[in-house]
Design an enzyme around this catalytic site. Structure first.
Site, mmCIF file in Angstrom:
data_model
loop_
_atom_site.group_PDB
_atom_site.id
_atom_site.type_symbol
_atom_site.label_atom_id
_atom_site.label_comp_id
_atom_site.label_asym_id
_atom_site.label_seq_id
_atom_site.Cartn_x
_atom_site.Cartn_y
_atom_site.Cartn_z
ATOM 1 N N ALA A 189 0.857 -1.207 0.000
ATOM 2 C CA ALA A 189 0.000 0.000 0.000
ATOM 3 C C ALA A 189 0.878 1.237 0.000
ATOM 4 N N GLY A 190 1.907 1.252 -0.878
ATOM 5 C CA GLY A 190 2.765 2.427 -1.015
ATOM 6 C C GLY A 190 2.246 3.302 -2.145
ATOM 7 N N VAL A 191 3.140 4.107 -2.694
ATOM 8 C CA VAL A 191 2.722 5.095 -3.686
ATOM 9 C C VAL A 191 2.182 4.423 -4.951
ATOM 10 N N ILE A 192 2.927 3.442 -5.480
ATOM 11 C CA ILE A 192 2.481 2.793 -6.718
ATOM 12 C C ILE A 192 1.208 1.997 -6.465
ATOM 13 N N GLU A 211 -0.777 -5.116 2.796
ATOM 14 C CA GLU A 211 0.375 -4.299 3.201
ATOM 15 C C GLU A 211 1.007 -4.957 4.427
ATOM 16 N N VAL A 245 1.568 -11.610 1.782
ATOM 17 C CA VAL A 245 1.277 -12.641 0.790
ATOM 18 C C VAL A 245 2.384 -13.690 0.903
ATOM 19 N N ASP A 319 17.582 7.961 -8.909
ATOM 20 C CA ASP A 319 17.103 6.794 -8.152
ATOM 21 C C ASP A 319 18.234 5.854 -7.759
ATOM 22 N N ALA A 327 11.155 11.929 -9.539
ATOM 23 C CA ALA A 327 11.685 12.502 -10.768
ATOM 24 C C ALA A 327 12.276 13.891 -10.529
ATOM 25 N N HIS A 451 -9.620 35.105 -4.447
ATOM 26 C CA HIS A 451 -10.888 34.520 -3.995
ATOM 27 C C HIS A 451 -11.822 34.336 -5.174
HETATM 28 P P1 FAD Z 1 15.193 6.447 -14.611
HETATM 29 O O1 FAD Z 1 14.059 7.318 -14.940
HETATM 30 O O2 FAD Z 1 14.904 5.054 -14.175
HETATM 31 O O3 FAD Z 1 16.147 6.436 -15.894
HETATM 32 C C1 FAD Z 1 17.271 5.643 -15.961
HETATM 33 C C2 FAD Z 1 17.610 5.407 -17.427
HETATM 34 O O4 FAD Z 1 18.864 4.754 -17.500
HETATM 35 C C3 FAD Z 1 16.621 4.500 -18.158
HETATM 36 O O5 FAD Z 1 16.190 5.108 -19.347
HETATM 37 C C4 FAD Z 1 17.419 3.241 -18.446
HETATM 38 O O6 FAD Z 1 17.055 2.626 -19.665
HETATM 39 C C5 FAD Z 1 18.821 3.785 -18.516
HETATM 40 N N1 FAD Z 1 19.863 2.784 -18.245
HETATM 41 C C6 FAD Z 1 19.964 1.974 -17.172
HETATM 42 N N2 FAD Z 1 21.084 1.204 -17.260
HETATM 43 C C7 FAD Z 1 21.680 1.561 -18.431
HETATM 44 C C8 FAD Z 1 22.864 1.141 -19.076
HETATM 45 N N3 FAD Z 1 23.675 0.227 -18.542
HETATM 46 N N4 FAD Z 1 23.172 1.697 -20.277
HETATM 47 C C9 FAD Z 1 22.363 2.631 -20.826
HETATM 48 N N5 FAD Z 1 21.238 3.080 -20.246
HETATM 49 C C10 FAD Z 1 20.914 2.550 -19.059
HETATM 50 N N6 FAD Z 1 8.247 10.241 -9.514
HETATM 51 C C11 FAD Z 1 7.703 11.458 -9.336
HETATM 52 O O7 FAD Z 1 8.411 12.399 -8.960
HETATM 53 N N7 FAD Z 1 6.378 11.700 -9.602
HETATM 54 C C12 FAD Z 1 5.552 10.710 -10.024
HETATM 55 O O8 FAD Z 1 4.363 10.949 -10.240
HETATM 56 C C13 FAD Z 1 6.092 9.405 -10.203
HETATM 57 N N8 FAD Z 1 5.310 8.401 -10.636
HETATM 58 C C14 FAD Z 1 5.867 7.158 -10.834
HETATM 59 C C15 FAD Z 1 5.027 6.125 -11.247
HETATM 60 C C16 FAD Z 1 5.537 4.865 -11.446
HETATM 61 C C17 FAD Z 1 4.626 3.749 -11.917
HETATM 62 C C18 FAD Z 1 6.926 4.627 -11.231
HETATM 63 C C19 FAD Z 1 7.510 3.267 -11.479
HETATM 64 C C20 FAD Z 1 7.764 5.641 -10.813
HETATM 65 C C21 FAD Z 1 7.232 6.917 -10.593
HETATM 66 N N9 FAD Z 1 8.025 7.971 -10.145
HETATM 67 C C22 FAD Z 1 7.471 9.209 -9.938
HETATM 68 C C23 FAD Z 1 9.468 7.796 -9.869
HETATM 69 C C24 FAD Z 1 10.299 8.324 -11.051
HETATM 70 O O9 FAD Z 1 9.913 7.664 -12.231
HETATM 71 C C25 FAD Z 1 11.776 8.099 -10.771
HETATM 72 O O10 FAD Z 1 12.114 8.681 -9.539
HETATM 73 C C26 FAD Z 1 12.635 8.727 -11.859
HETATM 74 O O11 FAD Z 1 12.320 8.195 -13.122
HETATM 75 C C27 FAD Z 1 14.124 8.499 -11.557
HETATM 76 O O12 FAD Z 1 14.883 9.102 -12.558
HETATM 77 P P2 FAD Z 1 16.336 8.558 -12.951
HETATM 78 O O13 FAD Z 1 16.773 9.409 -14.082
HETATM 79 O O14 FAD Z 1 17.157 8.455 -11.744
HETATM 80 O O15 FAD Z 1 16.093 7.049 -13.457
HETATM 81 P P1 NAI Z 2 6.826 2.249 -1.657
HETATM 82 O O1 NAI Z 2 8.074 2.166 -0.891
HETATM 83 O O2 NAI Z 2 6.136 3.556 -1.800
HETATM 84 O O3 NAI Z 2 5.754 1.241 -1.044
HETATM 85 C C1 NAI Z 2 5.968 -0.120 -0.928
HETATM 86 C C2 NAI Z 2 5.016 -0.655 0.123
HETATM 87 O O4 NAI Z 2 5.064 -2.070 0.079
HETATM 88 C C3 NAI Z 2 5.396 -0.232 1.540
HETATM 89 O O5 NAI Z 2 4.255 0.279 2.188
HETATM 90 C C4 NAI Z 2 5.904 -1.524 2.170
HETATM 91 O O6 NAI Z 2 5.654 -1.589 3.555
HETATM 92 C C5 NAI Z 2 5.104 -2.556 1.408
HETATM 93 N N1 NAI Z 2 5.719 -3.889 1.336
HETATM 94 C C6 NAI Z 2 7.020 -4.200 1.145
HETATM 95 N N2 NAI Z 2 7.173 -5.543 1.082
HETATM 96 C C7 NAI Z 2 5.940 -6.089 1.229
HETATM 97 C C8 NAI Z 2 5.435 -7.417 1.222
HETATM 98 N N3 NAI Z 2 6.238 -8.458 1.049
HETATM 99 N N4 NAI Z 2 4.092 -7.600 1.398
HETATM 100 C C9 NAI Z 2 3.263 -6.529 1.561
HETATM 101 N N5 NAI Z 2 3.693 -5.251 1.565
HETATM 102 C C10 NAI Z 2 5.002 -5.032 1.389
HETATM 103 O O7 NAI Z 2 7.180 1.606 -3.083
HETATM 104 P P2 NAI Z 2 6.364 1.575 -4.442
HETATM 105 O O8 NAI Z 2 4.926 1.865 -4.211
HETATM 106 O O9 NAI Z 2 6.759 0.321 -5.113
HETATM 107 O O10 NAI Z 2 6.982 2.792 -5.223
HETATM 108 C C11 NAI Z 2 8.390 2.878 -5.408
HETATM 109 C C12 NAI Z 2 8.827 4.304 -5.459
HETATM 110 O O11 NAI Z 2 8.466 4.885 -6.692
HETATM 111 C C13 NAI Z 2 8.166 5.205 -4.420
HETATM 112 O O12 NAI Z 2 8.799 5.113 -3.178
HETATM 113 C C14 NAI Z 2 8.345 6.548 -5.020
HETATM 114 O O13 NAI Z 2 9.606 7.029 -4.685
HETATM 115 C C15 NAI Z 2 8.268 6.272 -6.518
HETATM 116 N N6 NAI Z 2 6.951 6.671 -7.001
HETATM 117 C C16 NAI Z 2 6.560 7.970 -6.824
HETATM 118 C C17 NAI Z 2 5.313 8.373 -7.215
HETATM 119 C C18 NAI Z 2 4.904 9.781 -6.959
HETATM 120 O O14 NAI Z 2 5.769 10.602 -6.693
HETATM 121 N N7 NAI Z 2 3.625 10.109 -7.029
HETATM 122 C C19 NAI Z 2 4.371 7.470 -7.855
HETATM 123 C C20 NAI Z 2 4.867 6.120 -7.961
HETATM 124 C C21 NAI Z 2 6.121 5.776 -7.558
#
Ligand code: FAD
Ligand code: NAI
Length: 472
Positions: A189-192, A211, A245, A319, A327, A451
């Site tokens: 029950a995290g962000v995703i 969770e 699970v 990341d 991001a 307002h």
């Molecule tokens: P990434 O975006 O992961 O980019 C890394 C890049 O490196 C990739 O293109 C990959 O192909 C490339 N790469 C890796 N290894 C190699 C290699 N060896 N050679 C060449 N290329 C390589 N964050 C927010 O702030 N707001 C949100 O709403 C949000 N929503 C999200 C929703 C989901 C479903 C997910 C999964 C994540 C979300 N995030 C959100 C998190 C956000 O996507 C990441 O924090 C962000 O993309 C990290 O940026 P980065 O550049 O560090 O890495």
């Molecule tokens: P998360 O860390 O937000 O949540 C994971 C959840 O899974 C936690 O609550 C944890 O306690 C639980 N968990 C871990 N192992 C478990 C298990 N075995 N069984 C049941 N519950 C378990 O990670 P999530 O949701 O995967 O997202 C990853 C990251 O991506 C976020 O931390 C965030 O940084 C980024 N992200 C950001 C978004 C945004 O900014 N709106 C949107 C989506 C992702």
């Protein structure tokens, strides 16, 4: 093999990497940016997780499902008759894919405009000055003064639950479901978990979330998490805390999930299971151990305050270094590191970095939670304001939620802002600016807000810090 020389080679074109590369180029450095991501037609698709399978596609689906939910459940209150609402999932996914394509093409264009050499392929670091890129036989060697690792992250998996992206999916598969599942099971029950559960539940799926933690959203301020739990549960998301699970078996059209909680073990059938339990650093095949680049116990690359790794000339951002996996945090690190590499003084104020969870109502915050300030023995005061007392929230029919301010009890300096409510993702920006600028609650209380707007809630919460809110 082709050999080229650059001041900087950035590995990864996600929000960390492409921003770093562009900022380096703006500052006069020669830069190559390498990225491996390919689209369905095997064409380069820079933008990383964020653009391809993260922030952007998830928000596209959240927006589509929000419109659907409004039309199906609330349009009638406005006197709008829609008849029976139907969702065309294929069209919704097409729209999402088009947005992703437009934006990834945009990143390609930005790299070109800034004269960044974009290289498509898999990079491996051979020495502190040499990166090899493999791409279907057309391999290249890039020689650099500095190497920046911005390779991002990937979903954690559970050993007993191999992802097939059909019945058992991670976040990438959850963005591609071909139809609305009848029953979606979610682990985490995290962000995703919450965002993807919101999408499919709004479109009609029954959703159960397991969770493992005892507390719901433990990193969110306790007052906001309490309201979020109530509101989100009332939307039909069944969140089962303290639940693990243990196993899952795939059947022809369903998945049998074994869950362990305080009442013992139980068996539940779902037709799709999403695993959303956090993300791990993406460092495979980069050759880090041979270079002496240290990683912590969870695999994140260790860096100092200037994003230097333990190997000279190699830096890491985004990341892949852990911390808040966001991001905007990644992009700020990219820009700041570029400035450092150009002998300037880029820095990131992590304390003024906002978080947003795109449920509806949205949850957003900046600064420490009240529970953290309590455990740190900080002397603070709070002010709050409920959306139900706000004229604009009433006109929108969006009265759930609240805004909470926390200020230093002695200096009145704003320490944090916590919101659950409509457009919290936009409202939080005022709190971010205030904290970045070291403003006091009084500064915001004396600032004129339009307002009727939702931002008047920020004004009232600031006034309430001094016990002088007008409308509640
Ligand atoms: P990434 O975006 O992961 O980019 C890394 C890049 O490196 C990739 O293109 C990959 O192909 C490339 N790469 C890796 N290894 C190699 C290699 N060896 N050679 C060449 N290329 C390589 N964050 C927010 O702030 N707001 C949100 O709403 C949000 N929503 C999200 C929703 C989901 C479903 C997910 C999964 C994540 C979300 N995030 C959100 C998190 C956000 O996507 C990441 O924090 C962000 O993309 C990290 O940026 P980065 O550049 O560090 O890495
Ligand atoms: P998360 O860390 O937000 O949540 C994971 C959840 O899974 C936690 O609550 C944890 O306690 C639980 N968990 C871990 N192992 C478990 C298990 N075995 N069984 C049941 N519950 C378990 O990670 P999530 O949701 O995967 O997202 C990853 C990251 O991506 C976020 O931390 C965030 O940084 C980024 N992200 C950001 C978004 C945004 O900014 N709106 C949107 C989506 C992702």
């Amino acid at each position: 093999m082709d050999k080229s020389n650059f001041d900087v080679v950035v590995i990864g074109a996600g929000p960390a990497g492409y921003v770093c590369a562009i900022r380096c180029a703006q500052l006069g450095l020669t830069v190559a940016c390498v990225d491996a991501w390919s689209d369905k037609n095997n064409k380069p698709s820079p933008g990383g997780t964020c653009l391809n399978v993260g922030c952007i596609p998830s928000k596209a689906l959240l927006d589509s499902s929000h419109h659907y939910s409004f039309l199906a459940n609330h349009a009638a209150e406005h006197g709008i008759a829609t008849g029976q609402c139907e969702i065309d999932v294929a069209k919704m996914l097409q729209r999402k894919n088009k947005i992703v394509k437009t934006l990834t093409i945009g990143v390609k264009g930005l790299l070109k405009k800034n004269k960044v050499t974009f290289v498509h392929g898999n990079a491996a670091i051979k020495s502190a000055k040499e990166v090899h890129v493999a791409n279907d036989g057309a391999d290249q060697v890039l020689i650099a003064e500095s190497i920046v690792i911005a390779t991002g992250s990937k979903p954690f998996e559970l050993d007993f639950l191999p992802i097939d992206q059909k019945q058992i999916v991670d976040s990438t598969g959850a963005l591609e479901l071909k139809q609305v599942p009848k029953h979606l099971g979610v682990i985490g029950a995290g962000v995703i978990g919450l965002e993807m559960a919101s999408v499919w539940s709004r479109l009609g799926a029954k959703v159960t979330i397991w969770e493992s933690a005892e507390q719901f959203l433990p990193t969110v301020d306790k007052d906001i998490a309490k309201q979020a739990s109530k509101i989100i549960s009332s939307q039909g998301l069944d969140i089962q805390l303290n639940s693990k699970v243990q196993a899952a078996t795939k059947n022809k059209a369903s998945v049998s999930v074994t869950v362990l909680n305080a009442e013992g073990e139980s068996q539940i059938e779902v037709d799709c299971l999403l695993v959303a339990i956090g993300r791990a650093a993406n460092t495979e095949n980069l050759g880090l151990s041979d270079l002496g680049v240290k990683q912590d116990s969870r695999g994140f690359i260790e860096v100092d305050a200037q994003w230097k790794t333990s190997a000279d000339g190699i830096y890491a951002i985004g990341d892949v270094i852990g911390g808040a996996m966001l991001a905007h945090k990644s992009s700020e690190e990219g820009a700041a590191l570029a400035e450092q590499l150009a002998n300037q003084h880029g820095h990131v104020n992590y304390a003024a970095t906002p978080w947003v969870i795109y449920t509806w109502p949205e949850i957003a915050w900046v600064g420490e939670t009240e529970q953290k300030l309590q455990s740190d023995n900080v002397d603070y005061k709070t002010g709050s304001f409920p959306f139900m007392a706000l004229g604009r929230a009433r006109t929108m029919g969006e009265t759930e939620g609240m805004i909470k301010f926390i200020a230093d009890a002695n200096t009145d300096r704003l320490l944090s802002v916590h919101i659950i409510g409509p457009n919290a993702s936009e409202l939080i920006a005022e709190g971010v600016v205030a904290i970045e600028s070291e403003l006091t609650a009084e500064d915001l209380a004396r600032t004129v807000h339009g307002h009727p707007t939702l931002s008047e809630g920020m004004h009232e919460a600031a006034l309430d810090v001094d016990g002088r809110a007008i409308h509640f």
